[in-house]
Design a protein around this motif. Structure first.
Motif, PDB file in Angstrom:
ATOM      1  N   GLY A  46       0.815  -1.206   0.000  1.00  0.00           N
ATOM      2  CA  GLY A  46       0.000   0.000   0.000  1.00  0.00           C
ATOM      3  C   GLY A  46       0.845   1.250   0.000  1.00  0.00           C
ATOM      4  O   GLY A  46       2.014   1.234  -0.384  1.00  0.00           O
ATOM      5  N   GLY A  47       0.271   2.330   0.459  1.00  0.00           N
ATOM      6  CA  GLY A  47       0.977   3.601   0.466  1.00  0.00           C
ATOM      7  C   GLY A  47       0.838   4.316   1.796  1.00  0.00           C
ATOM      8  O   GLY A  47       0.036   3.931   2.644  1.00  0.00           O
ATOM      9  N   ALA A  48       1.663   5.333   1.959  1.00  0.00           N
ATOM     10  CA  ALA A  48       1.627   6.158   3.167  1.00  0.00           C
ATOM     11  C   ALA A  48       1.900   7.598   2.769  1.00  0.00           C
ATOM     12  O   ALA A  48       2.511   7.869   1.732  1.00  0.00           O
ATOM     13  CB  ALA A  48       2.675   5.685   4.175  1.00  0.00           C
ATOM     14  N   ASN A  49       1.458   8.532   3.593  1.00  0.00           N
ATOM     15  CA  ASN A  49       1.751   9.930   3.362  1.00  0.00           C
ATOM     16  C   ASN A  49       3.254  10.133   3.460  1.00  0.00           C
ATOM     17  O   ASN A  49       3.909   9.603   4.360  1.00  0.00           O
ATOM     18  CB  ASN A  49       1.025  10.808   4.383  1.00  0.00           C
ATOM     19  CG  ASN A  49       1.240  12.280   4.110  1.00  0.00           C
ATOM     20  OD1 ASN A  49       2.259  12.843   4.502  1.00  0.00           O
ATOM     21  ND2 ASN A  49       0.292  12.896   3.454  1.00  0.00           N
ATOM     22  N   SER A  88       2.342  10.710  -1.697  1.00  0.00           N
ATOM     23  CA  SER A  88       2.268   9.335  -1.228  1.00  0.00           C
ATOM     24  C   SER A  88       3.544   8.583  -1.575  1.00  0.00           C
ATOM     25  O   SER A  88       4.148   8.822  -2.617  1.00  0.00           O
ATOM     26  CB  SER A  88       1.070   8.650  -1.888  1.00  0.00           C
ATOM     27  OG  SER A  88       0.956   7.333  -1.443  1.00  0.00           O
ATOM     28  N   VAL A  89       3.959   7.697  -0.679  1.00  0.00           N
ATOM     29  CA  VAL A  89       5.124   6.836  -0.921  1.00  0.00           C
ATOM     30  C   VAL A  89       4.693   5.377  -0.776  1.00  0.00           C
ATOM     31  O   VAL A  89       3.783   5.067  -0.011  1.00  0.00           O
ATOM     32  CB  VAL A  89       6.284   7.151   0.050  1.00  0.00           C
ATOM     33  CG1 VAL A  89       6.831   8.548  -0.190  1.00  0.00           C
ATOM     34  CG2 VAL A  89       5.874   6.991   1.491  1.00  0.00           C
ATOM     35  N   PRO A  90       5.340   4.472  -1.523  1.00  0.00           N
ATOM     36  CA  PRO A  90       4.976   3.059  -1.437  1.00  0.00           C
ATOM     37  C   PRO A  90       5.464   2.438  -0.134  1.00  0.00           C
ATOM     38  O   PRO A  90       6.518   2.800   0.383  1.00  0.00           O
ATOM     39  CB  PRO A  90       5.683   2.432  -2.636  1.00  0.00           C
ATOM     40  CG  PRO A  90       6.869   3.308  -2.867  1.00  0.00           C
ATOM     41  CD  PRO A  90       6.416   4.695  -2.491  1.00  0.00           C
ATOM     42  N   VAL A  91       4.681   1.497   0.395  1.00  0.00           N
ATOM     43  CA  VAL A  91       5.049   0.768   1.610  1.00  0.00           C
ATOM     44  C   VAL A  91       5.143  -0.716   1.261  1.00  0.00           C
ATOM     45  O   VAL A  91       4.299  -1.245   0.542  1.00  0.00           O
ATOM     46  CB  VAL A  91       4.003   0.989   2.727  1.00  0.00           C
ATOM     47  CG1 VAL A  91       4.339   0.168   3.961  1.00  0.00           C
ATOM     48  CG2 VAL A  91       3.915   2.465   3.078  1.00  0.00           C
ATOM     49  N   TYR A 109       7.636   0.901   5.984  1.00  0.00           N
ATOM     50  CA  TYR A 109       6.865   2.114   6.296  1.00  0.00           C
ATOM     51  C   TYR A 109       7.170   3.270   5.336  1.00  0.00           C
ATOM     52  O   TYR A 109       7.144   4.428   5.708  1.00  0.00           O
ATOM     53  CB  TYR A 109       7.090   2.561   7.743  1.00  0.00           C
ATOM     54  CG  TYR A 109       6.670   1.526   8.743  1.00  0.00           C
ATOM     55  CD1 TYR A 109       5.322   1.343   9.050  1.00  0.00           C
ATOM     56  CD2 TYR A 109       7.597   0.687   9.355  1.00  0.00           C
ATOM     57  CE1 TYR A 109       4.925   0.367   9.955  1.00  0.00           C
ATOM     58  CE2 TYR A 109       7.205  -0.288  10.257  1.00  0.00           C
ATOM     59  CZ  TYR A 109       5.870  -0.437  10.554  1.00  0.00           C
ATOM     60  OH  TYR A 109       5.475  -1.400  11.447  1.00  0.00           O
ATOM     61  N   GLY A 110       7.510   2.948   4.085  1.00  0.00           N
ATOM     62  CA  GLY A 110       7.794   3.977   3.090  1.00  0.00           C
ATOM     63  C   GLY A 110       9.231   4.451   3.090  1.00  0.00           C
ATOM     64  O   GLY A 110       9.593   5.355   2.345  1.00  0.00           O
ATOM     65  N   GLY A 166      10.396   6.219  -2.014  1.00  0.00           N
ATOM     66  CA  GLY A 166       9.914   7.161  -1.004  1.00  0.00           C
ATOM     67  C   GLY A 166      10.887   8.307  -0.793  1.00  0.00           C
ATOM     68  O   GLY A 166      10.481   9.473  -0.672  1.00  0.00           O
ATOM     69  N   ASN A 167      12.181   8.003  -0.770  1.00  0.00           N
ATOM     70  CA  ASN A 167      13.199   9.049  -0.614  1.00  0.00           C
ATOM     71  C   ASN A 167      13.178  10.002  -1.793  1.00  0.00           C
ATOM     72  O   ASN A 167      13.275  11.225  -1.618  1.00  0.00           O
ATOM     73  CB  ASN A 167      14.589   8.424  -0.464  1.00  0.00           C
ATOM     74  CG  ASN A 167      14.731   7.643   0.820  1.00  0.00           C
ATOM     75  OD1 ASN A 167      14.010   7.870   1.780  1.00  0.00           O
ATOM     76  ND2 ASN A 167      15.662   6.705   0.838  1.00  0.00           N
TER      77      ASN A 167
END
Length: 91
Positions: A40-43, A53-56, A67-68, A73-74
């Motif tokens: 999923g994704g996270a803020n 959004s970043v991938p988790v 956790y992203g 995410g970076n």
């Protein structure tokens, strides 16, 4: 013969139901690295008004979660830092 495709979760559930013990071995991850699965994704948490959004991912071997905190995410957080968050065009 026909082919049936099932999810990894269903495969593991069926193995457990058949009496096969699914052992998660974190030492394998220490030796060769995690085997990540997208969950999923996270803020991105770039700022107060950020909606990026970043991938988790979760490791299918040991159950650890990033956790992203990953390369994509970076990159997203770096790109977001360059944007004007007061701009209406920013997501």
């Amino acid at each position: 013969m026909s082919t049936v495709t099932i999810s990894e979760d269903e495969f593991l559930r069926l193995k457990e139901k058949a009496g096969e013990v699914i052992k998660r071995d974190p030492t394998q991850c220490l030796a060769i690295g995690h085997t990540w699965k997208f969950i999923g994704g996270a803020n991105a948490g770039c700022g107060e008004t950020c909606s990026c959004s970043v991938p988790v991912h979760e490791c299918i071997v040991c159950g650890d979660c990033d956790y992203g905190d990953n390369d994509e995410g970076n990159d997203t957080r770096q790109e977001c830092a360059l944007l004007d968050h007061n701009d209406e065009a920013h997501p």
